[in-house]
Design a protein around this motif. Structure first.
Motif, short mmCIF file in Angstrom:
data_model
loop_
_atom_site.label_atom_id
_atom_site.label_comp_id
_atom_site.label_asym_id
_atom_site.label_seq_id
_atom_site.Cartn_x
_atom_site.Cartn_y
_atom_site.Cartn_z
N SER A 22 8.21 -2.15 19.27
CA SER A 22 9.84 -2.28 19.67
C SER A 22 10.04 -0.61 20.38
CB SER A 22 10.68 -2.64 18.68
OG SER A 22 10.15 -3.92 18.17
N GLU A 23 11.36 -0.81 20.78
CA GLU A 23 11.61 0.45 21.44
C GLU A 23 12.37 1.43 20.27
OE1 GLU A 23 14.21 0.32 25.00
OE2 GLU A 23 12.60 -0.53 26.06
N VAL A 24 12.95 0.85 19.30
CA VAL A 24 13.57 1.46 18.19
C VAL A 24 13.49 0.97 16.88
CG1 VAL A 24 16.06 1.96 17.32
CG2 VAL A 24 15.88 2.03 19.71
N TYR A 25 13.15 1.77 15.87
CA TYR A 25 12.99 1.34 14.54
C TYR A 25 13.90 2.10 13.70
CZ TYR A 25 8.84 -1.00 15.64
OH TYR A 25 8.02 -2.08 16.16
N PRO A 26 14.90 1.45 13.01
CA PRO A 26 15.88 2.20 11.99
C PRO A 26 15.19 2.97 11.03
CG PRO A 26 16.72 -0.08 12.63
CD PRO A 26 15.35 0.02 13.10
N ILE A 27 14.25 2.35 10.47
CA ILE A 27 13.58 3.08 9.37
C ILE A 27 11.96 3.15 9.53
CG2 ILE A 27 13.29 3.59 6.93
CD1 ILE A 27 15.99 2.17 6.31
N VAL A 28 11.28 4.06 9.51
CA VAL A 28 9.94 4.09 9.43
C VAL A 28 9.55 4.93 8.13
CG1 VAL A 28 7.90 5.08 10.46
CG2 VAL A 28 9.64 3.93 11.85
N TYR A 29 8.42 4.32 7.30
CA TYR A 29 7.73 4.69 6.14
C TYR A 29 6.53 5.41 6.64
CZ TYR A 29 11.78 2.18 3.63
OH TYR A 29 12.88 1.83 3.52
N ILE A 30 6.09 6.45 6.04
CA ILE A 30 4.71 6.73 5.95
C ILE A 30 4.01 6.96 4.56
CG2 ILE A 30 2.73 8.20 6.83
CD1 ILE A 30 4.64 8.65 9.20
N ASP A 31 2.85 6.13 4.43
CA ASP A 31 2.72 6.40 2.51
C ASP A 31 1.03 6.23 2.73
OD1 ASP A 31 2.72 6.99 0.21
OD2 ASP A 31 3.30 5.23 -0.32
N ALA A 32 0.22 6.80 1.85
CA ALA A 32 -1.14 6.80 1.87
C ALA A 32 -1.60 5.87 0.75
CB ALA A 32 -1.72 8.12 1.80
N VAL A 33 -2.73 5.16 1.20
CA VAL A 33 -3.36 4.38 0.24
C VAL A 33 -4.93 5.28 0.07
CG1 VAL A 33 -4.54 2.52 -0.59
CG2 VAL A 33 -2.55 2.26 0.77
N HIS A 34 -5.24 5.61 -1.01
CA HIS A 34 -6.77 6.30 -0.95
C HIS A 34 -7.99 5.33 -1.38
CE1 HIS A 34 -3.63 9.52 -1.53
NE2 HIS A 34 -4.68 10.23 -0.78
N PHE A 35 -9.02 5.56 -0.85
CA PHE A 35 -10.32 4.84 -0.99
C PHE A 35 -11.42 5.80 -1.20
CE2 PHE A 35 -7.58 1.88 1.53
CZ PHE A 35 -7.29 0.93 0.60
N SER A 36 -12.41 5.20 -1.81
CA SER A 36 -13.74 6.10 -1.91
C SER A 36 -14.44 5.46 -0.94
CB SER A 36 -14.42 5.98 -3.38
OG SER A 36 -13.52 6.38 -4.34
N VAL A 37 -15.00 6.40 -0.13
CA VAL A 37 -15.83 6.15 0.96
C VAL A 37 -17.32 6.91 0.81
CG1 VAL A 37 -16.10 6.21 3.91
CG2 VAL A 37 -14.13 5.73 2.46
N TYR A 49 -3.63 6.02 5.92
CA TYR A 49 -1.83 6.38 5.95
C TYR A 49 -1.29 5.19 6.69
CZ TYR A 49 -2.77 11.12 5.12
OH TYR A 49 -3.03 12.32 4.35
N VAL A 50 -0.51 4.30 6.07
CA VAL A 50 -0.05 3.20 6.52
C VAL A 50 1.64 3.66 6.97
CG1 VAL A 50 0.90 0.82 5.78
CG2 VAL A 50 -1.20 1.86 4.56
N ILE A 51 1.54 3.15 8.28
CA ILE A 51 3.08 3.35 8.79
C ILE A 51 3.66 2.06 9.17
CG2 ILE A 51 4.11 4.40 11.10
CD1 ILE A 51 1.66 5.98 11.72
N LEU A 52 4.73 1.92 8.08
CA LEU A 52 5.74 0.56 8.09
C LEU A 52 6.90 1.09 8.72
CD1 LEU A 52 5.76 -2.08 6.74
CD2 LEU A 52 6.86 -0.88 5.07
N ILE A 65 -2.10 1.93 11.06
CA ILE A 65 -2.92 2.42 9.89
C ILE A 65 -4.00 3.52 10.41
CG2 ILE A 65 -4.24 2.13 7.95
CD1 ILE A 65 -3.51 -0.83 7.93
N HIS A 66 -3.97 4.74 9.80
CA HIS A 66 -4.77 5.78 10.10
C HIS A 66 -5.66 6.33 9.22
CE1 HIS A 66 -3.03 6.63 14.48
NE2 HIS A 66 -2.10 5.96 14.00
N VAL A 67 -6.82 6.31 9.34
CA VAL A 67 -7.52 7.18 8.35
C VAL A 67 -7.47 8.58 8.57
CG1 VAL A 67 -9.91 7.34 7.40
CG2 VAL A 67 -8.88 5.18 7.86
#
Length: 220
Positions: A22-37, A49-52, A65-67
């Protein structure tokens, strides 16, 4: 079999990752989930990094979602520019923890966007310095800061809380004064909007689902 499944899934994953937004998002959150690799026989922690986004209809939408390998202004600028390339023209409020370089990147990619430091993470990081016996009382004092009716009152409460706990926990409140410019934007908004920003329940519940789904896999 694994290769066949992967070959079938990758185009769908890439299609989702590059779909128009979409062109506009009123609110965007960025938060991380950590995994063992495991990489070249070495096990290390990687952050996904999850962008919601909350869209204009008020619905939650996972934008990407960006690693992340290396947090930096350059990295976050590439992430934000990818959102722009997929059609995002404006974000009103972007809420994230103190990610390295995120503030500078927002100023370049979306100069009119209000960057809000995540209050939940701010409180958690503060309470790391506090003994268990004092955490409940300390958390109650912190709540008076971000529940204050105005920035002026909130800043006064922040100074009072700092003075109260300074003798016992000299480092606990340092980040509040240091990061006040990205903590205080919350007071520009109505109480209902503030609650949506500082609780971050939307992305917290999503990330807890990711953790639960991957609980049995100790290492990727």
């Amino acid at each position: 079999m694994v290769s066949d499944i992967t070959d079938r899934l990758l185009p769908e994953i890439e299609g989702w990752q590059n779909r128009p937004l979409s062109e506009v998002y009123p609110i965007v959150y960025i938060d991380a989930v950590h995994f063992s690799v495991r990489d070249n026989h070495v096990i290390k922690k990687l952050a996904a990094y999850v962008i919601l986004g909350i869209n204009e209809e008020g619905r939650k939408e996972v934008l990407s979602i960006h690693v992340g390998q290396n947090e930096s202004s350059k990295y976050w600028l590439s992430v934000l520019n990818e959102l722009k390339n997929r059609g995002v023209k404006d974000i009103l409020i972007l809420c994230a923890d103190g990610l390295t370089g995120i503030k500078e990147s927002i100023n370049v990619a979306f100069p009119n966007t209000e960057y809000q430091r995540c209050i939940v993470h701010q409180v958690r990081n503060t309470l790391k310095y506090v003994a268990d016996k004092d955490k409940r009382s300390f958390a109650a004092d912190l709540k008076t800061i971000y529940h204050a009716p105005s920035e002026e009152v909130s800043h006064t409460r922040m100074l009072e809380v700092t003075e109260k706990w300074q003798p016992h926990y000299p480092n606990a409140m340092k980040s509040w004064s240091t990061n006040w410019d990205v903590i205080s934007p919350i007071f520009k908004f109505s109480p209902d909007v503030r609650k949506v920003i500082y609780t971050t329940n939307a992305i917290e519940s999503l990330n807890s689902t990711y953790r639960r789904l991957n609980r049995q896999r100790s290492v990727f």
